[in-house]
Design a protein around this motif. Structure first.
Motif, PDB file in Angstrom:
ATOM      1  N   LYS A  68       0.871  -1.175   0.000  1.00  0.00           N
ATOM      2  CA  LYS A  68       0.000   0.000   0.000  1.00  0.00           C
ATOM      3  C   LYS A  68       0.903   1.218   0.000  1.00  0.00           C
ATOM      4  O   LYS A  68       1.992   1.191   0.553  1.00  0.00           O
ATOM      5  N   THR A  69       0.444   2.288  -0.624  1.00  0.00           N
ATOM      6  CA  THR A  69       1.281   3.476  -0.718  1.00  0.00           C
ATOM      7  C   THR A  69       0.661   4.646   0.034  1.00  0.00           C
ATOM      8  O   THR A  69      -0.563   4.791   0.097  1.00  0.00           O
ATOM      9  N   PHE A  70       1.537   5.452   0.605  1.00  0.00           N
ATOM     10  CA  PHE A  70       1.146   6.656   1.339  1.00  0.00           C
ATOM     11  C   PHE A  70       2.054   7.790   0.885  1.00  0.00           C
ATOM     12  O   PHE A  70       3.194   7.552   0.483  1.00  0.00           O
ATOM     13  N   GLU A  71       1.553   9.014   0.958  1.00  0.00           N
ATOM     14  CA  GLU A  71       2.360  10.177   0.593  1.00  0.00           C
ATOM     15  C   GLU A  71       2.429  11.136   1.765  1.00  0.00           C
ATOM     16  O   GLU A  71       1.429  11.392   2.433  1.00  0.00           O
ATOM     17  N   VAL A  72       3.643  11.652   1.980  1.00  0.00           N
ATOM     18  CA  VAL A  72       3.865  12.633   3.035  1.00  0.00           C
ATOM     19  C   VAL A  72       4.563  13.826   2.390  1.00  0.00           C
ATOM     20  O   VAL A  72       5.587  13.675   1.721  1.00  0.00           O
ATOM     21  N   LYS A  73       3.997  15.004   2.615  1.00  0.00           N
ATOM     22  CA  LYS A  73       4.594  16.242   2.124  1.00  0.00           C
ATOM     23  C   LYS A  73       5.462  16.819   3.235  1.00  0.00           C
ATOM     24  O   LYS A  73       5.048  16.884   4.391  1.00  0.00           O
ATOM     25  N   TYR A 132       5.643  17.562   8.775  1.00  0.00           N
ATOM     26  CA  TYR A 132       5.231  16.497   7.867  1.00  0.00           C
ATOM     27  C   TYR A 132       3.719  16.581   7.730  1.00  0.00           C
ATOM     28  O   TYR A 132       3.002  16.761   8.716  1.00  0.00           O
ATOM     29  N   ILE A 133       3.230  16.464   6.513  1.00  0.00           N
ATOM     30  CA  ILE A 133       1.787  16.539   6.264  1.00  0.00           C
ATOM     31  C   ILE A 133       1.386  15.282   5.500  1.00  0.00           C
ATOM     32  O   ILE A 133       1.767  15.159   4.334  1.00  0.00           O
ATOM     33  N   PRO A 134       0.690  14.347   6.112  1.00  0.00           N
ATOM     34  CA  PRO A 134       0.298  14.247   7.513  1.00  0.00           C
ATOM     35  C   PRO A 134       1.480  13.803   8.378  1.00  0.00           C
ATOM     36  O   PRO A 134       2.421  13.176   7.882  1.00  0.00           O
ATOM     37  N   ALA A 135       1.390  14.095   9.650  1.00  0.00           N
ATOM     38  CA  ALA A 135       2.444  13.726  10.595  1.00  0.00           C
ATOM     39  C   ALA A 135       2.213  12.335  11.182  1.00  0.00           C
ATOM     40  O   ALA A 135       3.088  11.799  11.846  1.00  0.00           O
ATOM     41  N   SER A 136       1.037  11.767  10.932  1.00  0.00           N
ATOM     42  CA  SER A 136       0.728  10.432  11.453  1.00  0.00           C
ATOM     43  C   SER A 136       0.036   9.616  10.358  1.00  0.00           C
ATOM     44  O   SER A 136      -0.890  10.107   9.709  1.00  0.00           O
ATOM     45  N   LEU A 137       0.515   8.398  10.176  1.00  0.00           N
ATOM     46  CA  LEU A 137      -0.083   7.474   9.216  1.00  0.00           C
ATOM     47  C   LEU A 137      -0.494   6.217   9.962  1.00  0.00           C
ATOM     48  O   LEU A 137       0.200   5.781  10.879  1.00  0.00           O
ATOM     49  N   THR A 138      -1.590   5.608   9.553  1.00  0.00           N
ATOM     50  CA  THR A 138      -2.013   4.338  10.128  1.00  0.00           C
ATOM     51  C   THR A 138      -1.896   3.281   9.040  1.00  0.00           C
ATOM     52  O   THR A 138      -2.467   3.434   7.951  1.00  0.00           O
ATOM     53  N   ILE A 139      -1.126   2.233   9.351  1.00  0.00           N
ATOM     54  CA  ILE A 139      -0.893   1.179   8.367  1.00  0.00           C
ATOM     55  C   ILE A 139      -1.379  -0.158   8.935  1.00  0.00           C
ATOM     56  O   ILE A 139      -1.447  -0.344  10.143  1.00  0.00           O
ATOM     57  N   PRO A 140      -1.692  -1.109   8.031  1.00  0.00           N
ATOM     58  CA  PRO A 140      -2.154  -2.415   8.505  1.00  0.00           C
ATOM     59  C   PRO A 140      -0.996  -3.290   8.980  1.00  0.00           C
ATOM     60  O   PRO A 140       0.080  -3.296   8.382  1.00  0.00           O
ATOM     61  N   GLU A 180       1.383  -6.213   6.648  1.00  0.00           N
ATOM     62  CA  GLU A 180       1.467  -5.872   5.231  1.00  0.00           C
ATOM     63  C   GLU A 180       2.574  -4.852   5.003  1.00  0.00           C
ATOM     64  O   GLU A 180       2.701  -3.901   5.767  1.00  0.00           O
ATOM     65  N   PRO A 181       3.369  -5.019   3.940  1.00  0.00           N
ATOM     66  CA  PRO A 181       4.384  -4.010   3.650  1.00  0.00           C
ATOM     67  C   PRO A 181       3.717  -2.735   3.130  1.00  0.00           C
ATOM     68  O   PRO A 181       2.637  -2.794   2.540  1.00  0.00           O
ATOM     69  N   VAL A 182       4.334  -1.597   3.378  1.00  0.00           N
ATOM     70  CA  VAL A 182       3.825  -0.323   2.857  1.00  0.00           C
ATOM     71  C   VAL A 182       4.975   0.469   2.240  1.00  0.00           C
ATOM     72  O   VAL A 182       6.146   0.228   2.530  1.00  0.00           O
ATOM     73  N   ARG A 183       4.601   1.414   1.422  1.00  0.00           N
ATOM     74  CA  ARG A 183       5.570   2.303   0.771  1.00  0.00           C
ATOM     75  C   ARG A 183       5.142   3.729   1.053  1.00  0.00           C
ATOM     76  O   ARG A 183       4.001   4.106   0.783  1.00  0.00           O
ATOM     77  N   ILE A 184       6.065   4.513   1.612  1.00  0.00           N
ATOM     78  CA  ILE A 184       5.782   5.922   1.917  1.00  0.00           C
ATOM     79  C   ILE A 184       6.654   6.779   1.008  1.00  0.00           C
ATOM     80  O   ILE A 184       7.873   6.603   0.957  1.00  0.00           O
ATOM     81  N   THR A 185       6.021   7.718   0.301  1.00  0.00           N
ATOM     82  CA  THR A 185       6.744   8.629  -0.571  1.00  0.00           C
ATOM     83  C   THR A 185       6.769  10.002   0.084  1.00  0.00           C
ATOM     84  O   THR A 185       5.720  10.603   0.342  1.00  0.00           O
ATOM     85  N   PHE A 186       7.971  10.478   0.381  1.00  0.00           N
ATOM     86  CA  PHE A 186       8.166  11.811   0.963  1.00  0.00           C
ATOM     87  C   PHE A 186       8.553  12.770  -0.159  1.00  0.00           C
ATOM     88  O   PHE A 186       9.418  12.460  -0.984  1.00  0.00           O
ATOM     89  N   THR A 187       7.914  13.952  -0.187  1.00  0.00           N
ATOM     90  CA  THR A 187       8.261  14.989  -1.151  1.00  0.00           C
ATOM     91  C   THR A 187       8.422  16.306  -0.408  1.00  0.00           C
ATOM     92  O   THR A 187       7.514  16.741   0.306  1.00  0.00           O
ATOM     93  N   ARG A 188       9.583  16.936  -0.579  1.00  0.00           N
ATOM     94  CA  ARG A 188       9.897  18.204   0.097  1.00  0.00           C
ATOM     95  C   ARG A 188       9.708  19.344  -0.891  1.00  0.00           C
ATOM     96  O   ARG A 188      10.177  19.276  -2.032  1.00  0.00           O
ATOM     97  N   ASP A 189       9.021  20.433  -0.437  1.00  0.00           N
ATOM     98  CA  ASP A 189       8.730  21.537  -1.352  1.00  0.00           C
ATOM     99  C   ASP A 189       9.407  22.856  -0.992  1.00  0.00           C
ATOM    100  O   ASP A 189       9.138  23.866  -1.632  1.00  0.00           O
ATOM    101  N   GLU A 190      10.252  22.867   0.029  1.00  0.00           N
ATOM    102  CA  GLU A 190      10.925  24.118   0.412  1.00  0.00           C
ATOM    103  C   GLU A 190      12.418  23.901   0.588  1.00  0.00           C
ATOM    104  O   GLU A 190      12.857  22.836   0.976  1.00  0.00           O
ATOM    105  N   ILE A 248      10.354   5.294   0.814  1.00  0.00           N
ATOM    106  CA  ILE A 248      10.796   4.471   1.936  1.00  0.00           C
ATOM    107  C   ILE A 248       9.859   3.266   1.978  1.00  0.00           C
ATOM    108  O   ILE A 248       8.648   3.421   2.105  1.00  0.00           O
ATOM    109  N   ASP A 249      10.421   2.073   1.846  1.00  0.00           N
ATOM    110  CA  ASP A 249       9.628   0.848   1.953  1.00  0.00           C
ATOM    111  C   ASP A 249       9.683   0.355   3.385  1.00  0.00           C
ATOM    112  O   ASP A 249      10.763   0.168   3.951  1.00  0.00           O
TER     113      ASP A 249
END
Length: 139
Positions: free
Chosen positions: A52-57, A63-71, A74-84, A111-112
């Protein structure tokens, strides 16, 4: 005695040449296989689980969002993108996973997270672990 030798030689030739079968019969016998049984079908490798994939800005000092809930499990993939630029968030650290990655400006950084066996929290933060903090809640 001579007849016995001839019969023995003939028997050896028949066995050596495939028992008198034609080449088509021999090929058919070697290429025909029984259908796979249920056990054989189940023993085939399973396809890898698609995470499952999640995105964090990463924006400013948060961090937006600063909290993620994962199952759980199950493996998850989080994609971080910095804009400043500049920001403390140019690096993300998951201490319990021993992960430390640079986050380039406007470039996604993946990040896996491997499947977590039990419920709990994984914290992450900036490289200095002072200003920016987040968490992954495993349920």
């Amino acid at each position: 005695m001579k007849r016995f030798k001839m019969m023995t030689c003939a028997a050896i030739l028949v066995v050596a040449c495939g028992g008198g079968e034609t080449p088509q019969q021999q090929e058919s016998a070697t290429t025909t296989s029984a259908p796979a049984t249920a056990t054989e079908t189940q023993a085939q490798p399973q396809a890898a689980a698609v995470p499952k994939t999640f995105e964090v800005k990463v924006s400013g000092a948060e961090y937006i969002p600063a909290s993620l809930t994962i199952p759980k499990g199950e493996p998850v993939r989080i994609t971080f993108t910095r804009d400043e630029q500049p920001t403390c968030g140019d690096e993300v650290v998951f201490p319990s996973l021993d992960v430390r990655k640079k986050i380039a400006l406007n470039e996604p950084t993946v990040i896996d997270i491997p499947a977590q066996a039990s419920a709990g929290e994984l914290t992450f933060g900036c490289g200095m672990d002072l200003m920016m903090k987040g968490k992954v809640v495993v349920q």
